[in-house]
Every structure is written in C-alpha cells, then in structure tokens.
Scaffold this active site. Structure first.
Site, short mmCIF file in Angstrom:
data_model
loop_
_atom_site.label_atom_id
_atom_site.label_comp_id
_atom_site.label_asym_id
_atom_site.label_seq_id
_atom_site.Cartn_x
_atom_site.Cartn_y
_atom_site.Cartn_z
CB ALA A 1 79.12 40.09 -73.74
CB CYS A 2 83.22 37.77 -74.97
SG CYS A 2 82.09 37.94 -76.39
CB VAL A 3 85.18 38.86 -69.81
CG1 VAL A 3 85.83 38.49 -68.47
CG2 VAL A 3 86.23 39.27 -70.82
#
Length: 208
Positions: free
Chosen positions: A115-117
């Site tokens: 997600a956050c990458v």
C-alpha cells in the site's frame, strides 16, 4: 525497449515512506533487521551523494510510532511530514516537498509494499515521474504479497533496484574523490562480504 540511462547524483531524490516500527512488526516478507540496515545504508547513500530527501510517516501517535531511530540518526535534520492517508502522493505536503526539489526521478523506500509504497509509486508514475523502487528496503506483509506489489509497480513502469546497486550507480568510478570516502565507508559497513573484501584490500595495500 529504450535503455534507461544510469543515474547521476544530480538527478534523483529519495522518498522514504512509513519506515516506522509499528509497521515493521507486520513485515513478513523478509528479515526485519536486514531491512532496517538496508534502509540505513540507503539513507547514508543519499547523504553521501547529496540527494534531496523527503520523509513521511503516518499514524505515528496512535500505532506506527516515529521514523525508526536508526534511520532518523542518519537524517536528523530532514523534516518528517505526517499524513493521514495511505497514499503519500495524495498528501499536499509530500507532493509539494517533492516538487520543490525540481527533480523528476524518484527513489522510493518504505513500508508496507502493498500500500504505502506501491500507491505513491503508481501515482508518481501517472504524473510523469521516473520512479526507482529500492526493493530491499521495502517490506510486505507476506513474501507473496510483497512480490506481487513489486511486479505491479514494475509493470506500470517503475524500475526495481537495491541500495547497493544505487550506491554503485551513483559512484560508478572509485577515482571520484569527492564521494569516495563516504561511499566506501557505507559499503564496508553494510555490504556484507563485498564490504569485507574492500576493507581487506585496503588493509593489504596500506597495512597498519
């Protein structure tokens, strides 16, 4: 396919996203200690080659904790942008900080890969940035989901790399004296057998 030119130090910036202990607890794709060590090496590499650095965290007060101290110790003066959403590219503070550098080649490291990458990588690609994902400084919940996220980003146009490849790509010539000492010290401290070999060669050539 047109070959991608090798990076030079005046081109990229480093984006570090959610390298926080609370998220590292959830990493199941590889060794957590190695992952942190690789990220420290990456941050040192950015420092050695004077790359602009943008750092963002999320939920630092309620779950994830601050930027991990080992990483923070390398970049104590870099502001940390706190945000609410998973996609850092949807945060005005992060996106504006990246834009202010004037650089269009983005090197990304973070947690979690799923997600956050992957979300900011996909969004930055859509905005016309050239993106390099330092895969050995990213971690996912499982090995499979981490690999799938890397594949999705690569298919969208991101280039996969490692912290060591990035360092060697930026240095490229060990006669470049202005970055030689810094680059060599990082390799010796973090590159396992290769670093041991460099230290051995130095000591053999200049004993004592």
């Amino acid at each position: 396919m047109t070959p991608i030119p090798l990076l030079t130090p005046d081109e990229p910036l480093l984006l570090i996203v959610d390298q926080q202990a609370g998220l590292a607890f959830g990493v199941g794709s590889g060794d957590r200690q190695l992952l942190v060590g690789n990220t420290v090496a990456l941050a040192k590499t950015a420092r050695a080659f004077n790359l602009p650095i943008v750092v963002s965290t999320s939920a630092s007060k309620v779950y994830s904790g601050p930027l991990m101290p080992m990483i923070r110790s390398v970049i104590p003066d870099v502001p940390v942008i706190e945000r609410r959403n998973m996609n850092a590219w949807e945060d005005d503070g992060v996106r504006n900080a990246v834009a202010k550098t004037g650089r269009r080649k983005l090197v990304v490291s973070g947690l979690l890969t799923e997600a956050c990458v992957s979300f900011p990588v996909l969004s930055a690609l859509a905005d016309g940035y050239e993106v390099f994902v330092v895969a050995d400084t990213c971690g996912g919940i499982t090995a499979e989901s981490h690999a799938l996220a890397l594949r999705r980003m690569e298919k969208a146009g991101a280039t996969m790399t490692s912290w060591l490849q990035l360092l060697l790509e930026l240095q490229r010539d060990w006669t470049r004296k202005e970055t030689y000492d810094g680059a060599r010290a990082i390799v010796e401290a973090h590159a396992g057998g290769y670093g041991i070999g460099l230290a051995y060669a130095r000591d053999m050539i200049h004993p004592g």
